[in-house]
Design a protein around this motif. Structure first.
Motif, PDB file in Angstrom:
ATOM      1  N   CYS A  52      97.849   9.694 166.671  1.00 15.12           N
ATOM      2  CA  CYS A  52      96.866   8.717 166.216  1.00 15.12           C
ATOM      3  C   CYS A  52      96.765   8.828 164.703  1.00 15.12           C
ATOM      4  CB  CYS A  52      95.516   9.009 166.868  1.00 15.12           C
ATOM      5  SG  CYS A  52      94.148   8.018 166.240  1.00 15.12           S
ATOM      6  N   GLU A  53      96.648   7.686 164.033  1.00  9.43           N
ATOM      7  CA  GLU A  53      96.582   7.685 162.574  1.00  9.43           C
ATOM      8  C   GLU A  53      95.602   6.618 162.085  1.00  9.43           C
ATOM      9  OE1 GLU A  53     100.479   7.560 160.896  1.00  9.43           O
ATOM     10  OE2 GLU A  53      99.795   8.004 158.868  1.00  9.43           O
ATOM     11  N   GLN A  54      94.838   6.959 161.066  1.00 10.40           N
ATOM     12  CA  GLN A  54      93.956   5.973 160.406  1.00 10.40           C
ATOM     13  C   GLN A  54      93.970   6.238 158.912  1.00 10.40           C
ATOM     14  OE1 GLN A  54      90.848   6.766 158.809  1.00 10.40           O
ATOM     15  NE2 GLN A  54      90.690   8.913 159.426  1.00 10.40           N
ATOM     16  N   HIS A  55      93.868   5.135 158.145  1.00 12.19           N
ATOM     17  CA  HIS A  55      93.864   5.250 156.689  1.00 12.19           C
ATOM     18  C   HIS A  55      92.633   4.593 156.111  1.00 12.19           C
ATOM     19  CE1 HIS A  55      97.829   7.037 156.545  1.00 12.19           C
ATOM     20  NE2 HIS A  55      98.244   6.141 157.403  1.00 12.19           N
ATOM     21  N   MET A  56      91.517   4.749 156.819  1.00 11.46           N
ATOM     22  CA  MET A  56      90.258   4.180 156.349  1.00 11.46           C
ATOM     23  C   MET A  56      89.389   5.224 155.657  1.00 11.46           C
ATOM     24  SD  MET A  56      89.391   1.744 159.633  1.00 11.46           S
ATOM     25  CE  MET A  56      89.979   2.868 160.906  1.00 11.46           C
ATOM     26  N   GLY A  57      89.893   6.454 155.535  1.00  9.16           N
ATOM     27  CA  GLY A  57      89.096   7.517 154.921  1.00  9.16           C
ATOM     28  C   GLY A  57      88.015   8.054 155.829  1.00  9.16           C
ATOM     29  N   HIS A  58      88.135   7.764 157.127  1.00 10.09           N
ATOM     30  CA  HIS A  58      87.142   8.240 158.078  1.00 10.09           C
ATOM     31  C   HIS A  58      87.257   9.743 158.277  1.00 10.09           C
ATOM     32  CE1 HIS A  58      86.560   4.042 160.146  1.00 10.09           C
ATOM     33  NE2 HIS A  58      86.136   4.082 158.899  1.00 10.09           N
ATOM     34  N   ARG A  59      86.107  10.413 158.455  1.00  2.15           N
ATOM     35  CA  ARG A  59      86.104  11.862 158.582  1.00  2.15           C
ATOM     36  C   ARG A  59      85.832  12.331 160.006  1.00  2.15           C
ATOM     37  NH1 ARG A  59      87.108  13.980 153.676  1.00  2.15           N
ATOM     38  NH2 ARG A  59      88.132  15.469 155.069  1.00  2.15           N
ATOM     39  N   ALA A  60      85.577  11.411 160.920  1.00  2.00           N
ATOM     40  CA  ALA A  60      85.382  11.769 162.328  1.00  2.00           C
ATOM     41  C   ALA A  60      86.439  11.057 163.158  1.00  2.00           C
ATOM     42  CB  ALA A  60      83.986  11.365 162.807  1.00  2.00           C
ATOM     43  N   MET A  61      87.059  11.784 164.072  1.00  2.00           N
ATOM     44  CA  MET A  61      88.074  11.204 164.944  1.00  2.00           C
ATOM     45  C   MET A  61      87.853  11.701 166.351  1.00  2.00           C
ATOM     46  SD  MET A  61      91.494  11.142 162.548  1.00  2.00           S
ATOM     47  CE  MET A  61      92.348   9.906 163.536  1.00  2.00           C
ATOM     48  N   TYR A  62      88.226  10.853 167.337  1.00  2.00           N
ATOM     49  CA  TYR A  62      87.864  11.075 168.729  1.00  2.00           C
ATOM     50  C   TYR A  62      89.060  10.803 169.647  1.00  2.00           C
ATOM     51  CZ  TYR A  62      83.387   9.773 166.505  1.00  2.00           C
ATOM     52  OH  TYR A  62      82.291   9.667 165.663  1.00  2.00           O
ATOM     53  N   TRP A  63      89.107  11.523 170.753  1.00  5.18           N
ATOM     54  CA  TRP A  63      89.995  11.192 171.864  1.00  5.18           C
ATOM     55  C   TRP A  63      89.144  10.840 173.078  1.00  5.18           C
ATOM     56  CZ3 TRP A  63      94.753   9.799 171.494  1.00  5.18           C
ATOM     57  CH2 TRP A  63      95.643  10.401 170.600  1.00  5.18           C
ATOM     58  N   TYR A  64      89.515   9.727 173.728  1.00  4.71           N
ATOM     59  CA  TYR A  64      88.879   9.297 174.963  1.00  4.71           C
ATOM     60  C   TYR A  64      89.953   9.134 176.030  1.00  4.71           C
ATOM     61  CZ  TYR A  64      84.629   7.819 172.430  1.00  4.71           C
ATOM     62  OH  TYR A  64      83.475   7.768 171.672  1.00  4.71           O
TER      63      TYR A  64
END
Lengths: 113, 115
Positions: B23-35
């Motif tokens: 999983c990858e994000q480039h929004m600068g988010h500091r919280a990530m989750y798995w569901y």
């Protein structure tokens, strides 16, 4: 025990009418509720967030209310369109620390032309 | 860019295999989750990372092993899965953990089938 319920598993309405979806919770004290839309085989998409001190929130054709006394949130789609057909999920944070996100079972809305 | 990407889209694996979901994000988010999401059920939270540290582990079996190598990437390592683990695995991110302020952005998911 803690529980989130959404009024019905499936809801059919005629195009142009207002769809009203219900989210009820038991043994939670959420500071806010979020509503998401999910299309088949896709991830949920955020729609609206309402906090406990807000009675109502609107965004275009969408309106959500939050009644902490009734432990209920209502989600309305006015002038519904076939493109609004999807599953709608309410969600809350079970400990209000932003870590323990819990979704309701969802309501599958079908808007008939 | 408000996109969370997940690879692969589909995965079929045997019960003795080892595989990984990315999983990858480039929004600068500091919280990530798995569901995990089974058919006709809502997503169920598995793991939460905040600032690359594991914050929540919802009593998930050890055959699922999460990893957050940096603030943009989240992996889920799979080993010795069971057929009942077949599901849609969703990754999400939010700016911070405070869900009273920040919504979650979900990826399209990885459809996992365990044979």
């Amino acid at each position: 025990s803690q529980k989130i319920e959404q009024n019905s598993e499936a809801l059919n309405i005629q195009e142009g009418k207002t769809a009203t979806l219900t989210c009820n919770y038991t043994n939670y004290s959420p500071a806010y509720l979020q509503w998401y839309r999910q299309d088949p085989g896709r991830g949920p998409v955020f729609l609206l967030l309402i906090r406990e001190n807000e009675k109502e929130k609107r965004k275009e054709r969408l309106k959500v209310t939050f009644d902490t006394t009734l432990k209920q949130s209502l989600f309305h789609i006015t002038a519904s369109q076939p493109a609004d057909s999807a599953t709608y999920l309410c969600a809350l944070d079970s400990d209000n620390y932003g870590q323990n996100f819990v979704f309701g079972p969802g309501t599958r809305l079908s808007v008939l032309p | 860019d408000t996109e969370v990407t997940q690879t692969p889209k589909h995965l079929v694996m045997g019960m003795t295999n080892k595989k990984s979901l990315k999983c990858e994000q480039h929004m600068g988010h500091r919280a990530m989750y798995w569901y995990k999401q089974k058919a006709k059920k809502p997503p169920e939270l598995m793991f939460v990372y905040s600032y690359e540290k594991l914050s929540i582990n919802e009593s998930v079996p050890s055959r699922f092993s999460p990893e957050c190598p940096n603030s943009s990437l989240l992996n889920l390592h799979l080993h010795a899965l069971q057929p009942e683990d077949s599901a849609l695995y969703l990754c999400a991110s939010s700016q911070e953990l405070l869900a009273s302020l920040y919504e979650q952005y979900f990826g399209p998911g990885t459809r996992l089938t365990v044979t």
